[in-house]
Write a protein that holds these residues in place. Structure first.
Motif, mmCIF file in Angstrom:
data_model
loop_
_atom_site.group_PDB
_atom_site.id
_atom_site.type_symbol
_atom_site.label_atom_id
_atom_site.label_comp_id
_atom_site.label_asym_id
_atom_site.label_seq_id
_atom_site.Cartn_x
_atom_site.Cartn_y
_atom_site.Cartn_z
ATOM 1 N N THR A 101 -38.639 -27.150 12.580
ATOM 2 C CA THR A 101 -38.397 -26.337 13.875
ATOM 3 C C THR A 101 -38.394 -24.893 13.780
ATOM 4 O O THR A 101 -38.471 -24.558 14.594
ATOM 5 N N GLY A 102 -38.426 -25.045 12.890
ATOM 6 C CA GLY A 102 -38.931 -22.873 12.456
ATOM 7 C C GLY A 102 -37.219 -21.815 12.748
ATOM 8 O O GLY A 102 -36.992 -19.904 13.235
ATOM 9 N N GLN A 103 -35.877 -23.034 13.814
ATOM 10 C CA GLN A 103 -35.059 -21.668 13.631
ATOM 11 C C GLN A 103 -34.804 -21.031 12.473
ATOM 12 O O GLN A 103 -33.789 -21.375 11.620
ATOM 13 N N LYS A 134 -33.921 -3.110 -4.645
ATOM 14 C CA LYS A 134 -33.026 -3.636 -3.828
ATOM 15 C C LYS A 134 -34.006 -4.646 -2.377
ATOM 16 O O LYS A 134 -35.302 -4.808 -2.252
ATOM 17 N N LEU A 135 -33.199 -5.773 -1.580
ATOM 18 C CA LEU A 135 -34.275 -6.262 -1.346
ATOM 19 C C LEU A 135 -34.142 -6.007 0.361
ATOM 20 O O LEU A 135 -33.086 -4.858 0.527
ATOM 21 N N THR A 136 -35.491 -6.064 0.896
ATOM 22 C CA THR A 136 -36.156 -5.655 1.921
ATOM 23 C C THR A 136 -36.292 -6.314 3.158
ATOM 24 O O THR A 136 -36.033 -5.838 4.168
ATOM 25 N N ASP A 137 -35.904 -7.396 2.829
ATOM 26 C CA ASP A 137 -35.984 -8.154 4.097
ATOM 27 C C ASP A 137 -35.893 -9.618 3.441
ATOM 28 O O ASP A 137 -36.333 -10.632 2.162
ATOM 29 N N VAL A 138 -35.064 -10.379 4.054
ATOM 30 C CA VAL A 138 -34.789 -12.016 3.497
ATOM 31 C C VAL A 138 -34.936 -12.525 4.791
ATOM 32 O O VAL A 138 -34.168 -12.996 6.149
ATOM 33 N N LYS A 139 -35.948 -13.926 4.799
ATOM 34 C CA LYS A 139 -35.854 -14.709 6.011
ATOM 35 C C LYS A 139 -35.270 -16.428 5.584
ATOM 36 O O LYS A 139 -36.191 -16.742 4.814
ATOM 37 N N MET A 140 -34.755 -16.693 6.615
ATOM 38 C CA MET A 140 -34.138 -18.084 6.369
ATOM 39 C C MET A 140 -34.244 -18.708 7.776
ATOM 40 O O MET A 140 -34.069 -18.474 8.108
ATOM 41 N N THR A 141 -35.586 -19.941 7.554
ATOM 42 C CA THR A 141 -35.504 -20.264 8.392
ATOM 43 C C THR A 141 -35.554 -22.759 8.181
ATOM 44 O O THR A 141 -35.516 -22.514 7.292
ATOM 45 N N VAL A 142 -34.378 -23.109 9.297
ATOM 46 C CA VAL A 142 -34.906 -24.380 9.216
ATOM 47 C C VAL A 142 -36.279 -24.995 9.235
ATOM 48 O O VAL A 142 -37.467 -24.872 10.297
ATOM 49 N N SER A 143 -37.117 -26.197 7.778
ATOM 50 C CA SER A 143 -38.384 -26.322 8.247
ATOM 51 C C SER A 143 -38.298 -26.991 9.474
ATOM 52 O O SER A 143 -37.625 -28.100 9.631
#
Length: 404
Positions: free
Chosen positions: A86-88, A75-84
């Motif tokens: 800017t870090g948005q 099971k996924l526990t954490d997913v972080k997606m950001t704009v390279s």
């Protein structure tokens, strides 16, 4: 001085470092995971969870719709997606069962993103995966602007019409990924007008009260060399009552027929002898309570420029409308008597689009997609691609323009 024991420990330490490095590299790809266990029986067990990121690491034409994360055996526990850069943060959510993650909104084209995901298997062991990728650019993708809109109610003559922002060379691929079906069971066929317009219609007008569903599955479809679609959605619309209005240029009258019954006869003023009105079946494409009409935009120089034409409904892309007329000669009204327009169909009206007028009645009782037929005009028949007017083409000619 180095003893044999110390040397042995250094060799073992180097091997352990190499093994950790191997596991780390394995976890960096978009579909990679940190679950490989190639050691011997004394090696520590790694996670059985396998994380897959749809956009592969380093890819430059990732989907703006289908990008996401999946996991098997965990099971996924954490997913972080950001704009390279800017870090948005890109908002998204893990599914209730922990098996998937998706962004909440469509991604932007031509944008670099990165995803870092972690998951755990049934024994609580962690796996990780990362991907840095760029979505398909505007230059390398195409979009189709379409009508009618989702959720709308339209007249029986309304085609489904796509206008693509780039020339399509693989028409078969594009058309085969757009399907249009009606609850009436009518066969619906597409027809290409050139390389950038694709319309769909049945052989006869849509059946009243039918539901039409259009499925657009163009995401990743190659429409031309190096140019890919980005749209994926389902659109539904409802066909309303069946209304067809017939303008007779000889008698300067319009007969409005709804569901097979004549509901009104309206006096009109069609095109003059110098500026005749097209014959043929025309579909109301747009409605404006008031709009400006400037003759210079349709090849008539400065012959007229009226800033507030009331109750205007577009019939062709070249400028034919059926609309209200308040500037007529009050001492000698032309309606029902003579043609005086520059090719439009005029109805008696008042300035400001207020009042109980013939034009207001017709405007209020018309839908986008209703059919207006003009007959007995000395002009030619309107071209099928001049507006939403493909009904002026035989069924055999229409189907011959299909790519599938």
């Amino acid at each position: 001085m180095t003893t044999p024991d110390i040397a042995a420990r250094r060799v073992l330490g180097a091997c352990a470092a190499l093994m950790v490095g191997t596991l780390t590299l394995t976890a960096c790809g978009g579909s990679a995971n940190a679950t490989d266990d190639k050691g011997g029986k004394d090696s520590p067990k790694t996670s059985t969870a396998k994380i897959m990121i749809s956009a592969k690491d380093g890819s430059t034409s990732a989907s703006i719709n289908a990008t996401g994360v999946k996991v098997s055996d965990g099971k996924l526990t954490d997913v972080k997606m950001t704009v390279s850069g800017t870090g948005q943060t890109v908002a998204g959510a893990i599914s209730a069962d922990g098996s998937t993650w998706k962004p909440k909104e469509q991604l932007d084209r031509g944008t670099k993103y990165q995803i870092a995901a972690t998951a755990k298997d049934a024994n609580g062991r962690t796996a990780a995966a990362n991907s840095i990728f760029t979505t398909v650019t505007s230059a390398n993708s195409f979009i189709g602007t379409y009508t009618p809109d989702d959720g709308s109610t339209v007249g029986v003559g309304m085609p489904v019409s796509f206008t693509f922002d780039k020339a399509i060379t693989d028409k078969k691929a594009v058309q085969s990924h757009i399907t249009v079906n009606s609850s009436s069971g009518q066969q619906v066929v597409g027809h290409w007008f050139g390389n950038q317009r694709l319309d769909f219609r049945p052989q006869e007008y849509w059946k009243a009260a039918s539901k039409v569903t259009m499925k657009i599955d163009l995401d990743g479809v190659q429409g031309a060399n190096g140019v890919y679609g980005v749209q994926k959605k389902t659109v539904t619309f409802t066909v309303g009552r069946a209304q067809v209005s017939t303008v007779d240029a000889n008698t300067q009258t319009m007969t409005v027929v709804r569901d097979g019954q004549t509901i009104k006869s309206v006096p009109i003023s069609a095109g003059s002898a110098e500026h005749t009105t097209y014959n043929g079946q025309m579909v109301i494409a747009e409605k404006f309570v008031q709009t400006r009409m400037n003759g210079s935009t349709v090849g008539f120089g400065g012959e007229y420029d009226i800033p507030d034409v009331p109750h205007a409904m577009r019939l062709t892309s070249s400028g034919t409308f059926i609309h209200g007329n308040y500037w007529y000669n009050k001492g000698n009204p032309p309606f029902g008597r003579s043609g005086t327009s520059h090719g439009c169909v005029g109805l008696a009206d008042v300035q400001g689009a207020q009042g109980d007028t013939q034009a207001k009645w017709f405007f209020d009782n018309s839908l986008v997609g209703d059919v207006v037929i003009v007959k007995n005009s000395p002009d030619t028949t309107v071209a099928p691609d001049n507006g939403l007017n493909g009904w002026n083409m035989s069924w055999s000619a229409w189907t011959a323009g299909s790519a599938v």
